[in-house]
Design an enzyme around this catalytic site. Structure first.
Site, PDB file in Angstrom:
ATOM      1  N   HIS A   1       0.827  -1.206   0.000  1.00 26.81           N
ATOM      2  CA  HIS A   1       0.000   0.000   0.000  1.00 26.81           C
ATOM      3  C   HIS A   1       0.864   1.260   0.000  1.00 26.81           C
ATOM      4  O   HIS A   1       0.486   2.282  -0.579  1.00 26.81           O
ATOM      5  CB  HIS A   1      -0.924   0.010   1.220  1.00 26.81           C
ATOM      6  CG  HIS A   1      -2.030  -0.988   1.150  1.00 26.81           C
ATOM      7  ND1 HIS A   1      -3.357  -0.629   1.054  1.00 26.81           N
ATOM      8  CD2 HIS A   1      -2.022  -2.339   1.147  1.00 26.81           C
ATOM      9  CE1 HIS A   1      -4.109  -1.715   1.001  1.00 26.81           C
ATOM     10  NE2 HIS A   1      -3.306  -2.765   1.066  1.00 26.81           N
TER      11      HIS A   1
ATOM     12  N   ASP B   1      -5.593   6.125   2.430  1.00 27.49           N
ATOM     13  CA  ASP B   1      -6.026   4.795   2.013  1.00 27.49           C
ATOM     14  C   ASP B   1      -7.423   4.541   2.563  1.00 27.49           C
ATOM     15  O   ASP B   1      -7.635   4.619   3.777  1.00 27.49           O
ATOM     16  CB  ASP B   1      -5.056   3.742   2.551  1.00 27.49           C
ATOM     17  CG  ASP B   1      -5.230   2.386   1.896  1.00 27.49           C
ATOM     18  OD1 ASP B   1      -6.387   1.913   1.827  1.00 27.49           O
ATOM     19  OD2 ASP B   1      -4.230   1.799   1.455  1.00 27.49           O
TER      20      ASP B   1
END
Length: 456
Positions: free
Chosen positions: A19, A109
């Site tokens: 990520h 995120d």
């Protein structure tokens, strides 16, 4: 007194390498277009880093409540992160404001939706950044809005706009009700709880790759594809010295694997890597092991130290006295995929690895295990036509014979030649998207312009 905002963007990823890297690459693009970036990672990730992030990106830390490490696959981890993370993120934003260096936009995120709540408490612009595919996100969204009823049945066929008909084996594991950590589904569906408040919804994809899905999403959110988020050297080459991600939790062994690859003929090596969090069953591992050993091709296999005990000792002994294969704990994947010796990528079908292979033009052999990987594997095989997924038996295992047939087809069969042509096509389209005036470049320019407009 009115706050004087600068062109300052705070980027907050979910704390895992898969990520962090795409958001780090997006940050480099924003810097190249005149924005200032601060990357906020957790204390635990900062302590684990094998390499330091160089250049103009400032790195600061927040806490997830597990500074010495925690089970990131547990629902309790997400709950604790929200409590402690909200507090420490608030403190970070307040500190920058008090120092006269206020943040104007937070890129976050969506797996951590509470970040947007904190962002809006400060009246800042908020941009959700998805590191998973539009396809997987669309499926989760359908479940969240009860357009896909759970539980799904084994013979059920799911219809989602922009995607081919999906069987249960094509769905993210949490939705299919298989694989590890099924309780994480509720945490993942939380990504949509406040997404309507996001000013932007960004994807590490590109328009041509997922055009129909992006079009459907654009009717609901302010969606833009801004990828693929690879180092510029592998795409448009417009960012100087951007040759790698610049962030590693694991230490790559570059020289040994590249030297070994350079001793092999072109398109003679199967590169095998199942990501930073592999969950491959030992029985499946053994089938792959012997398929590789008995094949006509060389292989380079990335196996984490913690997973080495799943490799049969007999196989390791054979490797130690042969130049046919190499096992390594970690490697520079982009450099490996770009090497002319590599003819096939055996992958877990994580979206980052998928984008890397598409952008470099390497056909794939898919072994999806959990989370969004089955959906990515479906796209690889059916939508983008750049790979194969070996059939599994009633125990869910791809057997040696099936794996060998797929490897042979990809490496030298007629279907393999077609996959290679398609891979070359996607490679070219990925470069065009990120180059000056390309679809992703225009979308990034639009985002940057709005940040600057907000600042002024």
């Amino acid at each position: 007194m009115e706050t004087n905002y600068g062109n300052h963007v705070l980027v907050v990823p979910y704390p895992s390498q898969g990520h962090i890297n795409p958001m780090l690459q997006f940050s480099k693009r924003l810097i190249s277009k005149g924005l200032k970036i601060t990357l906020a990672i957790t204390i635990h990730v900062a302590n684990k880093m094998e390499t330091q992030i160089d250049g103009p990106i400032k790195v600061e830390t927040i806490s997830d409540g597990h500074d010495e490490g925690g089970d990131m696959q547990a629902k309790a981890y997400f709950e604790r992160f929200e409590i402690v993370g909200s507090q420490t993120l608030t403190e970070l934003l307040e500190r920058h404001r008090s120092l006269g260096d206020p943040v104007s936009c937070v890129v976050y995120d969506p797996f951590l939706p509470w970040i947007l709540d904190v962002t809006k408490q400060f009246n800042l612009m908020g941009a959700a950044f998805y590191t998973q595919s539009c396809a997987a996100t669309s499926i989760y969204y359908y479940v969240h809005n009860s357009m896909i009823e759970l539980p799904v049945t084994p013979d059920q066929v799911i219809s989602v706009p922009g995607l081919p008909p999906l069987e249960v084996s094509d769905l993210p594991s949490f939705i299919a009700g298989v694989g590890p950590c099924p309780s994480l589904l509720s945490s993942l569906l939380e990504q949509f709880r406040n997404i309507d408040k996001a000013d932007w919804v960004l994807f590490s994809s590109f328009d041509k790759l997922e055009a129909e899905i992006l079009n459907c999403m654009s009717k609901v959110w302010n969606v833009r594809a801004i990828g693929p988020t690879l180092p510029s050297m592998y795409l448009d080459k417009r960012i100087e010295d951007d040759q790698d991600y610049g962030f590693n939790i694991f230490e790559p062994k570059t020289a040994s694997c590249i030297n070994w690859l350079s001793s092999k003929k072109n398109n003679s090596v199967v590169y095998v890597s199942f990501g930073s969090h592999p969950v491959v069953k030992q029985e499946q591992t053994e089938e792959i092991v012997w398929a590789l050993w008995e094949s006509d091709y060389n292989f380079l296999w990335v196996v984490k130290q913690s997973d080495e005990n799943e490799i049969p000792s007999e196989f390791l002994e054979k490797i130690s006295t042969s130049d046919k294969g190499m096992i390594i704990r970690w490697c520079p994947q982009l450099e490996v995929l770009s090497h002319p010796a590599v003819g096939c990528f055996a992958t877990h079908c994580g979206f980052n690895s998928t984008l890397e292979a598409l952008s470099i033009g390497v056909p794939m052999l898919g072994f999806p295990q959990w989370t969004d990987q089955p959906t990515n594997a479906k796209c690889i095989e059916v939508m983008w036509e750049v790979g194969m997924r070996p059939k599994v038996d009633e125990e869910g295992i791809s057997r040696k014979k099936e794996i060998d047939l797929c490897i042979r087809e990809i490496m030298e069969g007629d279907k393999g030649k077609e996959m290679r042509r398609n891979a070359s096509k996607w490679k070219a389209l990925a470069k065009v998207a990120m180059d000056e005036g390309g679809s992703s470049d225009k979308n990034i320019e639009e985002f940057v312009a709005q940040v600057k407009c907000y600042c002024n």
